[in-house]
Design an enzyme around this catalytic site. Structure first.
Site, PDB file in Angstrom:
ATOM      1  N   PHE A   1      24.679  -9.469 -35.555  1.00  0.00           N
ATOM      2  CA  PHE A   1      25.945  -9.853 -36.183  1.00  0.00           C
ATOM      3  C   PHE A   1      27.083  -9.251 -35.377  1.00  0.00           C
ATOM      4  CE2 PHE A   1      29.569  -9.648 -39.001  1.00  0.00           C
ATOM      5  CZ  PHE A   1      29.558 -10.919 -39.550  1.00  0.00           C
TER       6      PHE A   1
ATOM      7  N   ASP B   1      27.598  -3.270 -29.223  1.00  0.00           N
ATOM      8  CA  ASP B   1      28.425  -3.425 -30.409  1.00  0.00           C
ATOM      9  C   ASP B   1      28.125  -2.233 -31.321  1.00  0.00           C
ATOM     10  OD1 ASP B   1      29.401  -3.976 -32.927  1.00  0.00           O
ATOM     11  OD2 ASP B   1      28.975  -6.115 -32.833  1.00  0.00           O
TER      12      ASP B   1
ATOM     13  N   LYS C   1      35.218  -0.641 -38.004  1.00  0.00           N
ATOM     14  CA  LYS C   1      34.765  -0.069 -39.282  1.00  0.00           C
ATOM     15  C   LYS C   1      35.281   1.356 -39.544  1.00  0.00           C
ATOM     16  CE  LYS C   1      30.938  -3.089 -40.466  1.00  0.00           C
ATOM     17  NZ  LYS C   1      31.428  -3.787 -41.637  1.00  0.00           N
TER      18      LYS C   1
HETATM   19  N1  PLP Z   1      29.864  -6.135 -35.362  1.00  0.00           N
HETATM   20  C1  PLP Z   1      29.054  -5.528 -36.241  1.00  0.00           C
HETATM   21  C2  PLP Z   1      27.833  -4.823 -35.751  1.00  0.00           C
HETATM   22  C3  PLP Z   1      29.355  -5.564 -37.600  1.00  0.00           C
HETATM   23  O1  PLP Z   1      28.535  -4.965 -38.475  1.00  0.00           O
HETATM   24  C4  PLP Z   1      30.517  -6.233 -38.025  1.00  0.00           C
HETATM   25  C5  PLP Z   1      30.855  -6.324 -39.461  1.00  0.00           C
HETATM   26  O2  PLP Z   1      30.038  -6.178 -40.320  1.00  0.00           O
HETATM   27  C6  PLP Z   1      31.332  -6.860 -37.072  1.00  0.00           C
HETATM   28  C7  PLP Z   1      30.979  -6.773 -35.749  1.00  0.00           C
HETATM   29  C8  PLP Z   1      32.585  -7.582 -37.471  1.00  0.00           C
HETATM   30  O3  PLP Z   1      33.548  -6.662 -37.841  1.00  0.00           O
HETATM   31  P1  PLP Z   1      34.878  -7.155 -38.610  1.00  0.00           P
HETATM   32  O4  PLP Z   1      34.446  -7.630 -39.947  1.00  0.00           O
HETATM   33  O5  PLP Z   1      35.746  -5.937 -38.643  1.00  0.00           O
HETATM   34  O6  PLP Z   1      35.471  -8.243 -37.787  1.00  0.00           O
END
Ligand code: PLP
Length: 396
Positions: free
Chosen positions: A138, A223, A252
């Protein structure tokens, strides 16, 4: 205002794109939150791993107040001190030489994908466009991050998505070796897949990914939006494996609950974002970066040690759940990011029951409960939460 009133108003005026729990939160303190009807909860999801240093953290609040008395926003037409200070702090703590700031995880990933492609172009390899991503990953909801997300359910109905993304099984080195070719720009992965259900990589996997990327001339992009900033007991999750990526995205928990995202990269990569090539109006906002500076200071000032200590307590309590109930299959995770795997499709029901009992957790699909409490959570709060969770599982 009562929970029900707000839910009713929300149903009339908000997009109905969230499965919002039927309570309105009005106040928080440490690991506790209170709803509009005055009910108190132990918050073991912490704004989905964002409220990293606890609700209404006094030091972060002070930093925010101080900054709001000076300057709220300036854009990147001008320098602002908290942004520079935060970059200095972050690069001191990891492989990176430079930072770019944005406002969310998906934006940080967009920037990272663009940076990787442009780096190869700058080296005379425009053919290296393909980003190899992981099944069940994700990376966010904007089109580039969505194209990199290995969960088709999130992509349906939004095509055409940007081209140049292919997928392999997370943890399967053989598949990755076959997928990384002369057309590969980068391998993009989470060190631990959060939204997939809190899935850790097999031992040695990240190291092998690093070696493969280096050997084949592809970039390694991590990520760390969910796993970074102390969540797993190290400042960044990849530091458990002793590897260094070429770039990493953060968001986050970075600013303790205020919106902020970051892309960190080596000098060699960062220099391809020349003036005008990439930007964000709000990126590096002084209030958010002042908050983040305090978050880093707290992590370095003993909070990381605390995370390591209390996560062992949480792990042990969750690991005991399967003995207490056949409804729990196992538990997994790293640090204070943990998944409880159920033996039946009951996760949403357990979440609802836990909420009734005064505990907030979240369901990933039908089988996994995710726990990501504030990093400041105490041992006694962990024991209380484990007790409530066991009751919720039994009663769901
Ligand atoms: N990358 C990861 C690993 C995530 O867990 C999330 C959100 O849950 C995101 C990206 C996306 O982040 P945002 O909701 O701040 O755009």
């Amino acid at each position: 205002m009562a929970n029900e009133d707000l839910a009713e108003r929300a149903q009339k005026v908000l997009f109905q794109n969230y499965r919002t729990q039927p309570i309105a939160l009005v106040r928080g303190q440490g690991t506790s939150v209170w709803d509009a009807d005055g009910k108190k909860y132990l918050d073991f999801i912490g704004g989905i791993a964002t409220v990293s240093v606890g609700h209404a953290n006094p030091q972060v609040r002070e930093a925010v107040i101080e900054q709001t008395q000076l300057l709220w926003h300036a854009s990147n037409l001008y320098f602002t001190e908290p942004q520079v200070r935060l970059a200095e702090k972050l690069i001191r703590l990891c492989f990176a030489d430079r930072a770019f700031f944005c406002n969310s995880g998906t934006e940080a990933n967009e920037a990272m994908i663009k940076l990787a492609r442009r780096w190869h172009v700058s080296r005379g390899h425009p053919e290296r466009i393909e980003i190899v991503c992981m099944n069940n990953s994700f990376h966010g909801r904007t089109l580039g991050s969505l194209a990199a997300t290995g969960q088709p359910k999130y992509q349906q109905g939004f095509g055409p998505l940007p081209a140049g993304f292919r997928f392999v099984e997370f943890g399967d080195l053989k598949q990755l070796e076959d997928a990384v070719t002369d057309a590969t720009c980068a391998v993009l992965l989470e060190p631990l897949q959060g939204e997939a259900g809190v899935i850790t990589a097999p031992a040695g996997y990240l190291k092998a990914v690093r070696e493969l990327c280096t050997r084949r001339g592809a970039l390694m992009l991590l990520d760390e939006v969910q796993t970074g900033m102390g969540r797993t007991g190290k400042m960044f999750a990849h530091q458990h494996s002793g590897v260094e990526p070429d770039a990493m995205s953060l968001a986050k928990g970075i600013a303790g609950g205020l919106p902020l995202g970051a892309l960190l990269a080596t000098d060699e990569l960062a220099k391809v974002f020349t003036p005008g090539t990439h930007a964000s109006t709000f990126g590096g906002n002084p209030v958010a970066t002042a908050a983040a500076c305090m978050v880093v200071d707290l992590l370095e000032g003993g909070l990381l040690d605390h995370v390591r200590r209390v996560s062992e307590v949480l792990q042990a309590r969750l690991a005991a759940l399967p003995q207490a109930s056949p409804r729990v299959a196992s538990e997994r995770g790293l640090g204070l990011l943990r998944g409880v795997v159920l033996a039946e499709d009951l996760a949403p029901q357990v979440v609802a029951k836990a909420r009734e009992l005064g505990l907030l957790v979240n369901a990933i699909g039908d089988r996994v409960l995710r726990l990501a409490p504030p990093l400041t959570v105490s041992e006694s709060e962990i024991h209380e939460a484990a007790k409530l969770l066991a009751q919720a599982v039994a009663q769901a």
